[in-house]
Design an enzyme around this catalytic site. Structure first.
Site, PDB file in Angstrom:
ATOM      1  CG  ASP A 132     -24.323  39.005  11.684  1.00 20.16           C
ATOM      2  OD1 ASP A 132     -24.528  38.851  10.476  1.00 20.16           O
ATOM      3  OD2 ASP A 132     -25.226  38.931  12.541  1.00 20.16           O
ATOM      4  CB  CYS A 189     -26.657  13.679   7.473  1.00 26.58           C
ATOM      5  SG  CYS A 189     -27.613  14.317   8.867  1.00 26.58           S
ATOM      6  CB  CYS A 196     -36.760  23.034   8.310  1.00 27.28           C
ATOM      7  SG  CYS A 196     -37.310  24.754   8.120  1.00 27.28           S
ATOM      8  CB  CYS A 241     -35.856  28.900  14.945  1.00 24.36           C
ATOM      9  SG  CYS A 241     -36.167  27.167  14.558  1.00 24.36           S
ATOM     10  CB  CYS A 248     -26.442  19.536  13.347  1.00 23.82           C
ATOM     11  SG  CYS A 248     -24.860  19.286  12.494  1.00 23.82           S
TER      12      CYS A 248
END
Length: 305
Positions: A132, A189, A196, A241, A248
């Site tokens: 990252d 899906c 959100c 969040c 999922c």
């Protein structure tokens, strides 16, 4: 592909698991042209918000050889942070990834150890690791290596691990047999999109950071107040969040195998806003040093309350 390379791949897989990684996959290094074009369009729409650093180093981001000359293989590793704990309250919720130690400090040394392990067998090997870091497009390599597919919430979904995992990358000059890409299993899906609260998830599997709660609560708040329109929809999150991940279906059955470093530490899974507002710099450092939250600084955390 000769036998020695196939043997090396097997050795690396075993070594990666011994280091605590939960998946390891391999991709052939190449320039990421379609991904670069999509990313440029995303930037042109200013969906990166105030994250101007994302506009830098475009050649390095999408061309492995611009970062490490002679790169032949991209090794993609996953480390789960999913565990059996849940939020203790519905206020002051912290994103799962920040419950324990800062993942950079945990995973980067493991990546370096695996890179050095290659060099034990191939002394001419050169490598670069990334966790990252902003200069490697981790998600694209995860897809190409077959670690998973990109879900509609833009995250990588692995059928066994779900989405609650960190992605580590090793660029290597050693040629290793690549793995095959996997099938996209999201189907019809739309739970992540529908859940959100701010409409940040777009139909093209991208995120508008200017609407994303994680962006505001993890990044932008350190530089200023959160807009009232976002605060009104933050669903009691105080750092990060997980809404699109919590809904999922693949996380409902995902393996819970986080190591102790990512378990809830002394501040747990929630923070009380009134405690943050009373906190001074000394207490903030004592409580959050070594965690991802520490990078936000006390001012940013207060802005989230």
């Amino acid at each position: 592909m000769n036998e020695s390379n196939i043997d090396l791949k097997d050795l690396l897989i075993k070594k990666a698991f011994s280091l605590g990684f939960d998946a390891v996959n391999f991709a052939q290094a190449e320039e990421l042209t379609p991904e670069s074009q999509f990313f440029s369009q995303w930037l042109a729409q200013e969906m990166n918000g105030d994250m101007k650093w994302m506009e830098r180093d475009q050649e390095i981001r999408f061309n492995p050889n611009a970062l490490l000359s002679g790169t032949k293989t991209v090794i993609v590793l996953a480390k789960s942070y999913y565990n059996e704990y849940n939020h203790t309250e519905q206020t002051g919720k912290i994103s799962r990834y920040a419950w324990g130690r800062d993942y950079h400090d945990v995973i980067k040394p493991k990546l370096k150890e695996l890179g050095n392990y290659i060099t034990e067998f191939r002394p001419e090997n050169k490598f670069v690791v990334s966790i990252d870091s902003g200069r490697v497009f981790e998600k694209a390599w995860a897809i190409k290596a077959g670690l998973g597919w990109q879900g509609k919430q833009s995250l990588i979904i692995n059928e066994e691990l779900g989405t609650f995992f960190f992605i580590g990358i090793i660029y290597s000059t050693e040629e290793i047999q690549p793995d095959k890409m996997v099938e996209d299993k999201c189907g019809n899906c739309r739970k992540c999109i529908a859940s959100c609260p701010t409409g940040a998830i777009k139909e093209n599997r991208s995120i508008d950071a200017k609407l994303c709660l994680s962006y505001w609560l993890n990044e932008a708040s350190r530089n200023g107040d959160i807009p009232d329109s976002i605060k009104a929809l933050n669903n009691n999150w105080i750092y990060g969040c997980d809404i699109c991940q919590d809904v999922c279906p693949f996380n409902k059955t995902a393996a819970k195998k986080a190591e102790p470093a990512f378990m809830p530490n002394k501040y747990g899974t929630n923070l009380k806003p009134e405690d943050i507002l009373k906190m001074d710099e000394i207490e903030f450092k004592e409580k959050f040093a070594g965690s991802s939250i520490f990078r936000l600084k006390l001012k940013g955390l207060r802005n989230n309350c």
